[in-house]
Motif scaffolding. Structure first.
Motif, PDB file in Angstrom:
ATOM      1  N   GLU A  47      -2.840   3.985  27.426  1.00  0.00           N
ATOM      2  CA  GLU A  47      -2.662   4.779  26.221  1.00  0.00           C
ATOM      3  C   GLU A  47      -1.299   4.466  25.616  1.00  0.00           C
ATOM      4  O   GLU A  47      -0.279   4.482  26.306  1.00  0.00           O
ATOM      5  CB  GLU A  47      -2.760   6.264  26.545  1.00  0.00           C
ATOM      6  N   LYS A  66      -7.924   9.754  30.147  1.00  0.00           N
ATOM      7  CA  LYS A  66      -6.625  10.195  29.658  1.00  0.00           C
ATOM      8  C   LYS A  66      -5.881  10.882  30.805  1.00  0.00           C
ATOM      9  O   LYS A  66      -6.494  11.370  31.744  1.00  0.00           O
ATOM     10  CB  LYS A  66      -6.768  11.162  28.475  1.00  0.00           C
ATOM     11  N   GLU A  73      -5.924  13.427  35.730  1.00  0.00           N
ATOM     12  CA  GLU A  73      -6.821  12.477  35.076  1.00  0.00           C
ATOM     13  C   GLU A  73      -8.060  13.169  34.532  1.00  0.00           C
ATOM     14  O   GLU A  73      -8.684  13.981  35.209  1.00  0.00           O
ATOM     15  CB  GLU A  73      -7.227  11.397  36.082  1.00  0.00           C
ATOM     16  N   VAL A  99      -6.411   5.871  24.651  1.00  0.00           N
ATOM     17  CA  VAL A  99      -6.819   6.208  26.014  1.00  0.00           C
ATOM     18  C   VAL A  99      -6.413   5.082  26.956  1.00  0.00           C
ATOM     19  O   VAL A  99      -5.876   4.058  26.539  1.00  0.00           O
ATOM     20  CB  VAL A  99      -8.352   6.417  26.106  1.00  0.00           C
ATOM     21  N   ASN A 100      -6.691   5.287  28.243  1.00  0.00           N
ATOM     22  CA  ASN A 100      -6.494   4.254  29.257  1.00  0.00           C
ATOM     23  C   ASN A 100      -7.856   3.697  29.663  1.00  0.00           C
ATOM     24  O   ASN A 100      -8.873   4.400  29.588  1.00  0.00           O
ATOM     25  CB  ASN A 100      -5.824   4.842  30.507  1.00  0.00           C
TER      26      ASN A 100
END
Length: 232
Positions: A47, A66, A73, A99-100
């Motif tokens: 992110e 996120k 998490e 986001v990741n």
């Protein structure tokens, strides 16, 4: 790249986003795109990273999530093969990934550079409506997931997840249908919008009621009718 005896372009055509495009258009997209291999648990982007483009899972599985300021998490989605991710920022003009994304197993991803893709759509306006149609299909899928998270309880969500995974694989051993849990219970809990402790209690509840039987990473379905009813 060949997958399941299909050419790369034919494989991409199975994806909602590109399902309305012809092989000629898909071949053009392939010319400026890349195939990338990732190890298990490898971070694809974080992110806040500068937006470069979007991805399609050809092999493996990807977790999109996120992190809260406290490091908790929250799993937004789990991306299976033949599904795109990180495409929304491209069309909404976000300069960064919101986001990741991390692989859950060894994965092969098809990376489509954002700028090249936008240039391609500008130069080929006839495909814009086709791509919008593809987005509409994905939006329908996401809408159903949101409804599931907001309108159902954890046993219902878990039952629905097991049924969906079974419908994808149809694995049977010793006449017992089962699904293989390919993600950790903590990741599954986040995906189902709950916590690991609640998920564990739900697994136990379904086992105590003789609906499922859990052995390691295998979830055997004992009472298919009750599981399907619970998933509705």
């Amino acid at each position: 790249m060949i997958q399941n005896n299909k050419s790369e372009n034919e494989t991409i055509k199975d994806i909602h986003l590109f399902s309305e495009l012809d092989i000629k258009d898909l071949r053009k997209i392939s010319e400026f795109s890349l195939i990338k291999k990732y190890d298990k648990n490898e971070l694809i982007f974080s992110e806040g990273d500068k937006y470069r483009g979007f991805y399609i899972v050809l092999k493996g599985k990807v977790k999109v999530f996120k992190l809260s300021p406290e490091g908790k998490e929250s799993v937004i989605n789990i991306i299976p093969p033949l599904e795109p991710f990180a495409e929304v920022p491209l069309f909404e003009g976000y300069p960064e990934y919101p986001v990741n994304a991390q692989t859950l197993e060894e994965s092969v991803l098809f990376f489509i550079p954002g700028k090249d893709f936008i240039d391609f759509t500008y130069n080929n306006p006839h495909i814009s409506l086709k791509i919008i149609s593809g987005f509409a299909k994905k939006l329908h899928t996401l809408t159903r997931r949101i409804e599931s998270l907001t309108l159902s309880d954890v046993p219902n969500r878990l039952a629905k997840y097991i049924i969906e995974e079974y419908d994808k694989s149809h694995k049977v051993i010793l006449s017992k249908p089962f699904v293989l849990l390919t993600i950790s219970k903590s990741t599954l809990a986040g995906y189902l919008g709950t916590i690991t402790e609640t998920l564990s209690r739900t697994f136990k509840k379904l086992q105590d009621e003789n609906i499922i039987e859990v052995k390691g990473r295998k979830i055997f379905i004992i009472d298919f009718n009750r599981l399907r009813n619970l998933s509705k």
